[in-house]
Design a protein around this motif. Sequence first.
Motif, PDB file in Angstrom:
ATOM      1  N   GLU A 171     -66.489 -11.004  30.179  1.00 28.80           N
ATOM      2  CA  GLU A 171     -66.014 -10.357  31.404  1.00 28.80           C
ATOM      3  C   GLU A 171     -66.404 -11.141  32.650  1.00 28.80           C
ATOM      4  OE1 GLU A 171     -70.279  -9.191  31.464  1.00 28.80           O
ATOM      5  OE2 GLU A 171     -68.770  -9.586  29.923  1.00 28.80           O
ATOM      6  N   THR A 172     -65.680 -10.918  33.731  1.00 28.38           N
ATOM      7  CA  THR A 172     -66.026 -11.516  35.018  1.00 28.38           C
ATOM      8  C   THR A 172     -67.106 -10.683  35.697  1.00 28.38           C
ATOM      9  OG1 THR A 172     -64.381 -10.235  36.244  1.00 28.38           O
ATOM     10  CG2 THR A 172     -63.654 -12.342  35.294  1.00 28.38           C
ATOM     11  N   GLU A 173     -67.650 -11.218  36.760  1.00 30.25           N
ATOM     12  CA  GLU A 173     -68.668 -10.480  37.511  1.00 30.25           C
ATOM     13  C   GLU A 173     -68.093  -9.194  38.092  1.00 30.25           C
ATOM     14  OE1 GLU A 173     -72.227 -11.582  40.619  1.00 30.25           O
ATOM     15  OE2 GLU A 173     -70.296 -12.576  40.894  1.00 30.25           O
ATOM     16  N   ALA A 174     -66.869  -9.263  38.596  1.00 28.89           N
ATOM     17  CA  ALA A 174     -66.248  -8.069  39.178  1.00 28.89           C
ATOM     18  C   ALA A 174     -66.049  -6.992  38.121  1.00 28.89           C
ATOM     19  CB  ALA A 174     -64.913  -8.431  39.825  1.00 28.89           C
ATOM     20  N   GLU A 175     -65.653  -7.406  36.920  1.00 38.76           N
ATOM     21  CA  GLU A 175     -65.443  -6.425  35.844  1.00 38.76           C
ATOM     22  C   GLU A 175     -66.755  -5.787  35.408  1.00 38.76           C
ATOM     23  OE1 GLU A 175     -61.453  -8.502  33.887  1.00 38.76           O
ATOM     24  OE2 GLU A 175     -63.461  -9.191  33.325  1.00 38.76           O
ATOM     25  N   ARG A 176     -67.827  -6.565  35.399  1.00 40.08           N
ATOM     26  CA  ARG A 176     -69.138  -5.970  35.063  1.00 40.08           C
ATOM     27  C   ARG A 176     -69.601  -5.036  36.171  1.00 40.08           C
ATOM     28  NH1 ARG A 176     -73.398  -5.665  31.953  1.00 40.08           N
ATOM     29  NH2 ARG A 176     -72.358  -6.855  30.332  1.00 40.08           N
ATOM     30  N   ASP A 177     -69.463  -5.468  37.425  1.00 38.10           N
ATOM     31  CA  ASP A 177     -69.904  -4.631  38.532  1.00 38.10           C
ATOM     32  C   ASP A 177     -69.131  -3.321  38.588  1.00 38.10           C
ATOM     33  OD1 ASP A 177     -71.740  -6.556  39.236  1.00 38.10           O
ATOM     34  OD2 ASP A 177     -70.541  -7.388  40.882  1.00 38.10           O
ATOM     35  N   GLY A 199     -68.355  -1.655  36.046  1.00 40.22           N
ATOM     36  CA  GLY A 199     -68.773  -0.848  34.908  1.00 40.22           C
ATOM     37  C   GLY A 199     -67.814  -0.905  33.735  1.00 40.22           C
ATOM     38  N   ASN A 200     -66.988  -1.948  33.688  1.00 39.80           N
ATOM     39  CA  ASN A 200     -65.955  -2.017  32.661  1.00 39.80           C
ATOM     40  C   ASN A 200     -66.137  -3.193  31.723  1.00 39.80           C
ATOM     41  OD1 ASN A 200     -63.637  -0.931  31.467  1.00 39.80           O
ATOM     42  ND2 ASN A 200     -62.293  -2.350  32.562  1.00 39.80           N
ATOM     43  N   ALA A 201     -67.342  -3.751  31.662  1.00 43.03           N
ATOM     44  CA  ALA A 201     -67.569  -4.965  30.874  1.00 43.03           C
ATOM     45  C   ALA A 201     -67.228  -4.757  29.401  1.00 43.03           C
ATOM     46  CB  ALA A 201     -69.011  -5.434  31.023  1.00 43.03           C
ATOM     47  N   GLU A 202     -67.761  -3.704  28.799  1.00 43.04           N
ATOM     48  CA  GLU A 202     -67.520  -3.485  27.374  1.00 43.04           C
ATOM     49  C   GLU A 202     -66.051  -3.197  27.096  1.00 43.04           C
ATOM     50  OE1 GLU A 202     -70.177  -0.724  25.520  1.00 43.04           O
ATOM     51  OE2 GLU A 202     -71.968  -1.649  26.409  1.00 43.04           O
ATOM     52  N   VAL A 220     -63.463  -4.325  28.776  1.00 52.02           N
ATOM     53  CA  VAL A 220     -62.726  -5.589  28.902  1.00 52.02           C
ATOM     54  C   VAL A 220     -62.906  -6.430  27.649  1.00 52.02           C
ATOM     55  CG1 VAL A 220     -62.696  -7.806  30.123  1.00 52.02           C
ATOM     56  CG2 VAL A 220     -62.736  -5.672  31.415  1.00 52.02           C
ATOM     57  N   VAL A 221     -64.127  -6.577  27.189  1.00 50.84           N
ATOM     58  CA  VAL A 221     -64.407  -7.428  26.038  1.00 50.84           C
ATOM     59  C   VAL A 221     -63.781  -6.859  24.771  1.00 50.84           C
ATOM     60  CG1 VAL A 221     -66.250  -8.277  24.528  1.00 50.84           C
ATOM     61  CG2 VAL A 221     -66.471  -8.478  27.012  1.00 50.84           C
ATOM     62  N   CYS A 222     -63.865  -5.555  24.587  1.00 56.27           N
ATOM     63  CA  CYS A 222     -63.268  -4.949  23.387  1.00 56.27           C
ATOM     64  C   CYS A 222     -61.745  -5.073  23.407  1.00 56.27           C
ATOM     65  CB  CYS A 222     -63.692  -3.485  23.270  1.00 56.27           C
ATOM     66  SG  CYS A 222     -65.430  -3.282  22.774  1.00 56.27           S
ATOM     67  N   ALA A 223     -61.149  -4.990  24.593  1.00 55.51           N
ATOM     68  CA  ALA A 223     -59.705  -5.187  24.692  1.00 55.51           C
ATOM     69  C   ALA A 223     -59.332  -6.631  24.367  1.00 55.51           C
ATOM     70  CB  ALA A 223     -59.219  -4.810  26.091  1.00 55.51           C
ATOM     71  N   GLN A 224     -60.157  -7.580  24.805  1.00 55.53           N
ATOM     72  CA  GLN A 224     -59.913  -8.984  24.466  1.00 55.53           C
ATOM     73  C   GLN A 224     -59.977  -9.192  22.953  1.00 55.53           C
ATOM     74  OE1 GLN A 224     -62.827 -11.138  26.749  1.00 55.53           O
ATOM     75  NE2 GLN A 224     -61.503 -11.324  28.541  1.00 55.53           N
ATOM     76  N   LEU A 225     -60.946  -8.563  22.312  1.00 57.47           N
ATOM     77  CA  LEU A 225     -61.051  -8.674  20.863  1.00 57.47           C
ATOM     78  C   LEU A 225     -59.825  -8.090  20.178  1.00 57.47           C
ATOM     79  CD1 LEU A 225     -64.796  -7.685  20.359  1.00 57.47           C
ATOM     80  CD2 LEU A 225     -63.793  -9.914  19.823  1.00 57.47           C
ATOM     81  N   ALA A 237     -76.440  -4.462  24.297  1.00 50.95           N
ATOM     82  CA  ALA A 237     -75.387  -3.451  24.349  1.00 50.95           C
ATOM     83  C   ALA A 237     -74.019  -4.057  24.086  1.00 50.95           C
ATOM     84  CB  ALA A 237     -75.405  -2.751  25.708  1.00 50.95           C
ATOM     85  N   MET A 238     -73.770  -5.251  24.662  1.00 52.40           N
ATOM     86  CA  MET A 238     -72.473  -5.882  24.467  1.00 52.40           C
ATOM     87  C   MET A 238     -72.290  -6.339  23.028  1.00 52.40           C
ATOM     88  SD  MET A 238     -69.568  -6.603  25.764  1.00 52.40           S
ATOM     89  CE  MET A 238     -69.693  -6.676  27.569  1.00 52.40           C
ATOM     90  N   HIS A 239     -73.309  -6.931  22.444  1.00 54.69           N
ATOM     91  CA  HIS A 239     -73.177  -7.386  21.064  1.00 54.69           C
ATOM     92  C   HIS A 239     -73.013  -6.206  20.110  1.00 54.69           C
ATOM     93  CE1 HIS A 239     -74.049 -11.856  20.983  1.00 54.69           C
ATOM     94  NE2 HIS A 239     -74.036 -11.545  22.267  1.00 54.69           N
ATOM     95  N   LYS A 240     -73.632  -5.099  20.408  1.00 52.68           N
ATOM     96  CA  LYS A 240     -73.446  -3.884  19.601  1.00 52.68           C
ATOM     97  C   LYS A 240     -71.995  -3.409  19.701  1.00 52.68           C
ATOM     98  CE  LYS A 240     -75.311   0.813  18.993  1.00 52.68           C
ATOM     99  NZ  LYS A 240     -74.106   1.605  19.325  1.00 52.68           N
ATOM    100  N   ALA A 241     -71.456  -3.423  20.913  1.00 58.77           N
ATOM    101  CA  ALA A 241     -70.067  -2.999  21.108  1.00 58.77           C
ATOM    102  C   ALA A 241     -69.104  -3.946  20.394  1.00 58.77           C
ATOM    103  CB  ALA A 241     -69.747  -2.940  22.601  1.00 58.77           C
ATOM    104  N   ILE A 242     -69.401  -5.251  20.446  1.00 56.67           N
ATOM    105  CA  ILE A 242     -68.555  -6.232  19.759  1.00 56.67           C
ATOM    106  C   ILE A 242     -68.587  -5.992  18.254  1.00 56.67           C
ATOM    107  CG2 ILE A 242     -68.342  -8.678  19.172  1.00 56.67           C
ATOM    108  CD1 ILE A 242     -69.251  -9.301  22.059  1.00 56.67           C
ATOM    109  N   ARG A 243     -69.781  -5.757  17.711  1.00 52.80           N
ATOM    110  CA  ARG A 243     -69.889  -5.505  16.272  1.00 52.80           C
ATOM    111  C   ARG A 243     -69.055  -4.282  15.880  1.00 52.80           C
ATOM    112  NH1 ARG A 243     -70.526  -8.728  12.902  1.00 52.80           N
ATOM    113  NH2 ARG A 243     -72.622  -9.399  13.496  1.00 52.80           N
TER     114      ARG A 243
END
Length: 240
Positions: A115-121, A123-126, A128-133, A170-176
């Motif tokens: 995720e980008t810095e704006a996406e993390r700020d 509160g949408n980091a997880e 965004v990453v799960c959608a990318q996956l 937290a992010m790696h848990k969400a990715i798993r």
Amino acid sequence: MNGTRAMLNEARAIDRAAARFPKVQVAVAPPATLIYRMREAVDIIGVGGQDCHAQESGAFTGDVAAPMLKDAGADFAIIGHSERRTLHGESDADVQAKAEAALASGLGVILCVGETEAERDAGNAEGVVCAQLEGSCPKGEGAPEKLSVAYEPVWAIGTGRVPSVGDVAAMHKAIREKLVTIYGAGGADVRILYGGSVKADNAAELLSIPEVGGALVGGASLTAESFLAIVGAAASLVAD
């Protein structure tokens, strides 16, 4: 976009040292111009490409096809790096097509998400990453066996900034969890790497985080000295 033939000496030094760390899988992804020479120069470490085209051949001047990487001696390809997504406008569908082309050519795949810095700020980091996956992971039987996922927070690449241990965990848990949703039981065995300002002084801490199965190293991989310090940190964490 770093490296000329002169840097093959660094690769040779990494290769020699890798023999001291047999429990750590070590690989380098040089520019396409060096893949063949690096494969000839090393014996132990893996050699990969930094990208590939989704098509096997054709009128795509300047691009490199997955079969070409394989022919040059590559073992794997990095697909969907944030710089490809940002600077070259690659969509999740583009990344998925490239990943499937690499797998079809017999290459392993390191699939990048982040995720980008704006996406993390925001509160949408997880999310965004799960959608990318969801949009980028290759489909088809056997895909998870040759797939690794690299989480690279865009705002941490080359900046010296690193997410907190809690954020990485937290992010790696969400990715798993997302990988298991996508692939079923096979998703539990996909290696998840962390990438983003990994250095000798933070490698052990990052690699100790649950679900972090390795590191996608950037600038610190350009010299044997700095890269091998990270390899050594990884080796210290592997149980006998």
